[in-house]
Scaffold this motif. Structure first.
Motif, PDB file in Angstrom:
ATOM      1  N   GLN A  13       0.833  -1.197   0.000  1.00  0.00           N
ATOM      2  CA  GLN A  13       0.000   0.000   0.000  1.00  0.00           C
ATOM      3  C   GLN A  13       0.870   1.250   0.000  1.00  0.00           C
ATOM      4  O   GLN A  13       2.038   1.214   0.424  1.00  0.00           O
ATOM      5  N   ALA A  14       0.292   2.330  -0.459  1.00  0.00           N
ATOM      6  CA  ALA A  14       1.006   3.596  -0.444  1.00  0.00           C
ATOM      7  C   ALA A  14       1.480   3.913   0.975  1.00  0.00           C
ATOM      8  O   ALA A  14       0.732   3.714   1.937  1.00  0.00           O
ATOM      9  N   GLY A  15       2.729   4.365   1.073  1.00  0.00           N
ATOM     10  CA  GLY A  15       3.309   4.671   2.367  1.00  0.00           C
ATOM     11  C   GLY A  15       4.140   3.536   2.952  1.00  0.00           C
ATOM     12  O   GLY A  15       4.923   3.763   3.886  1.00  0.00           O
ATOM     13  N   ASP A  16       3.980   2.333   2.398  1.00  0.00           N
ATOM     14  CA  ASP A  16       4.748   1.181   2.873  1.00  0.00           C
ATOM     15  C   ASP A  16       6.180   1.234   2.360  1.00  0.00           C
ATOM     16  O   ASP A  16       6.534   2.076   1.523  1.00  0.00           O
ATOM     17  N   GLN A  81      16.475  -0.094  -0.906  1.00  0.00           N
ATOM     18  CA  GLN A  81      15.489   0.159   0.133  1.00  0.00           C
ATOM     19  C   GLN A  81      14.558   1.257  -0.362  1.00  0.00           C
ATOM     20  O   GLN A  81      15.008   2.353  -0.678  1.00  0.00           O
ATOM     21  N   MET A  82      13.274   0.958  -0.397  1.00  0.00           N
ATOM     22  CA  MET A  82      12.292   1.907  -0.919  1.00  0.00           C
ATOM     23  C   MET A  82      11.313   2.251   0.195  1.00  0.00           C
ATOM     24  O   MET A  82      10.616   1.363   0.709  1.00  0.00           O
ATOM     25  N   ASN A  83      11.287   3.510   0.566  1.00  0.00           N
ATOM     26  CA  ASN A  83      10.418   3.970   1.651  1.00  0.00           C
ATOM     27  C   ASN A  83       9.331   4.887   1.123  1.00  0.00           C
ATOM     28  O   ASN A  83       9.484   5.524   0.082  1.00  0.00           O
ATOM     29  N   ARG A  84       8.269   4.974   1.888  1.00  0.00           N
ATOM     30  CA  ARG A  84       7.142   5.876   1.564  1.00  0.00           C
ATOM     31  C   ARG A  84       6.739   5.727   0.098  1.00  0.00           C
ATOM     32  O   ARG A  84       6.710   6.694  -0.664  1.00  0.00           O
ATOM     33  N   LEU A  85       6.440   4.502  -0.255  1.00  0.00           N
ATOM     34  CA  LEU A  85       6.124   4.197  -1.640  1.00  0.00           C
ATOM     35  C   LEU A  85       4.829   4.866  -2.084  1.00  0.00           C
ATOM     36  O   LEU A  85       3.906   5.063  -1.285  1.00  0.00           O
ATOM     37  N   LYS A  86       4.797   5.196  -3.372  1.00  0.00           N
ATOM     38  CA  LYS A  86       3.631   5.821  -3.980  1.00  0.00           C
ATOM     39  C   LYS A  86       3.153   4.959  -5.147  1.00  0.00           C
ATOM     40  O   LYS A  86       3.932   4.183  -5.705  1.00  0.00           O
ATOM     41  N   PRO A  87       1.894   5.107  -5.560  1.00  0.00           N
ATOM     42  CA  PRO A  87       1.413   4.334  -6.722  1.00  0.00           C
ATOM     43  C   PRO A  87       2.262   4.549  -7.969  1.00  0.00           C
ATOM     44  O   PRO A  87       2.426   3.618  -8.768  1.00  0.00           O
ATOM     45  N   GLU A  88       2.833   5.739  -8.121  1.00  0.00           N
ATOM     46  CA  GLU A  88       3.656   5.988  -9.312  1.00  0.00           C
ATOM     47  C   GLU A  88       4.987   5.245  -9.283  1.00  0.00           C
ATOM     48  O   GLU A  88       5.731   5.265 -10.270  1.00  0.00           O
ATOM     49  N   GLN A 121       8.517  -7.429  -9.817  1.00  0.00           N
ATOM     50  CA  GLN A 121       7.373  -6.514  -9.907  1.00  0.00           C
ATOM     51  C   GLN A 121       7.123  -5.846  -8.558  1.00  0.00           C
ATOM     52  O   GLN A 121       7.034  -6.517  -7.525  1.00  0.00           O
ATOM     53  N   VAL A 122       6.980  -4.540  -8.605  1.00  0.00           N
ATOM     54  CA  VAL A 122       6.559  -3.765  -7.433  1.00  0.00           C
ATOM     55  C   VAL A 122       5.249  -3.075  -7.796  1.00  0.00           C
ATOM     56  O   VAL A 122       5.185  -2.327  -8.784  1.00  0.00           O
ATOM     57  N   THR A 123       4.228  -3.328  -7.009  1.00  0.00           N
ATOM     58  CA  THR A 123       2.921  -2.717  -7.230  1.00  0.00           C
ATOM     59  C   THR A 123       2.503  -2.005  -5.959  1.00  0.00           C
ATOM     60  O   THR A 123       2.463  -2.610  -4.887  1.00  0.00           O
ATOM     61  N   VAL A 124       2.219  -0.713  -6.095  1.00  0.00           N
ATOM     62  CA  VAL A 124       1.826   0.101  -4.946  1.00  0.00           C
ATOM     63  C   VAL A 124       0.384   0.537  -5.146  1.00  0.00           C
ATOM     64  O   VAL A 124       0.076   1.250  -6.110  1.00  0.00           O
ATOM     65  N   SER A 125      -0.471   0.129  -4.253  1.00  0.00           N
ATOM     66  CA  SER A 125      -1.883   0.501  -4.354  1.00  0.00           C
ATOM     67  C   SER A 125      -2.152   1.754  -3.537  1.00  0.00           C
ATOM     68  O   SER A 125      -1.497   2.010  -2.526  1.00  0.00           O
ATOM     69  N   SER A 126      -3.131   2.514  -3.987  1.00  0.00           N
ATOM     70  CA  SER A 126      -3.460   3.777  -3.296  1.00  0.00           C
ATOM     71  C   SER A 126      -4.454   3.553  -2.162  1.00  0.00           C
ATOM     72  O   SER A 126      -5.026   2.507  -2.016  1.00  0.00           O
TER      73      SER A 126
END
Length: 126
Positions: A13-16, A81-88, A121-126
């Motif tokens: 999810q977004a923010g993860d 390391q990817m923080n505060r992920l966004k849908p984009e 694959q990285v998928t970030v949901s809003s």
């Protein structure tokens, strides 16, 4: 020539946060290592790169301050390391390697890397 295998992608999810790993089949100490990503319908783009010793790191403006690239040459592994992920940030993330003494300007372009993983694959949901 080493082979690269990425792991750690998934649906979040977004923010993860997520940490991607790229394990090489052999020593990577002589390679510049990079991460690229490709979203559907878009060209592959530079995300980050790291010098052979890990002393210098480089990021695209879009991820600076949010993503961190690192490496453990003893484990033949590179991390993102990817923080505060966004849908984009949704994309297939690729690990890449090139033989060069330093990252330089060429390190920002996928065409200059000659070894690639299969992607994760990285998928970030809003």
């Amino acid at each position: 020539q080493v082979q690269l295998k990425e792991s750690g992608g998934g649906l979040v999810q977004a923010g993860d946060s997520l940490r991607l790993s790229c394990v090489a089949s052999g020593q990577i100490s002589n390679y510049i290592m990079g991460w690229f990503r490709q979203a559907p319908g878009k060209e592959r783009e530079f995300v980050a790169a790291i010098a052979r010793s890990g002393s210098d790191t480089y990021y695209s403006d879009s991820v600076k301050g949010r993503f961190t690239i690192s490496r453990d040459n003893a484990k033949n592994t590179v991390y993102l390391q990817m923080n505060r992920l966004k849908p984009e940030h949704t994309a297939v993330y690729y690990c890449a390697a090139k033989t060069a003494p330093r990252v330089g300007t060429s390190g920002y372009y996928s065409k200059n890397y000659n070894i690639w993983g299969q992607g994760t694959q990285v998928t970030v949901s809003s």
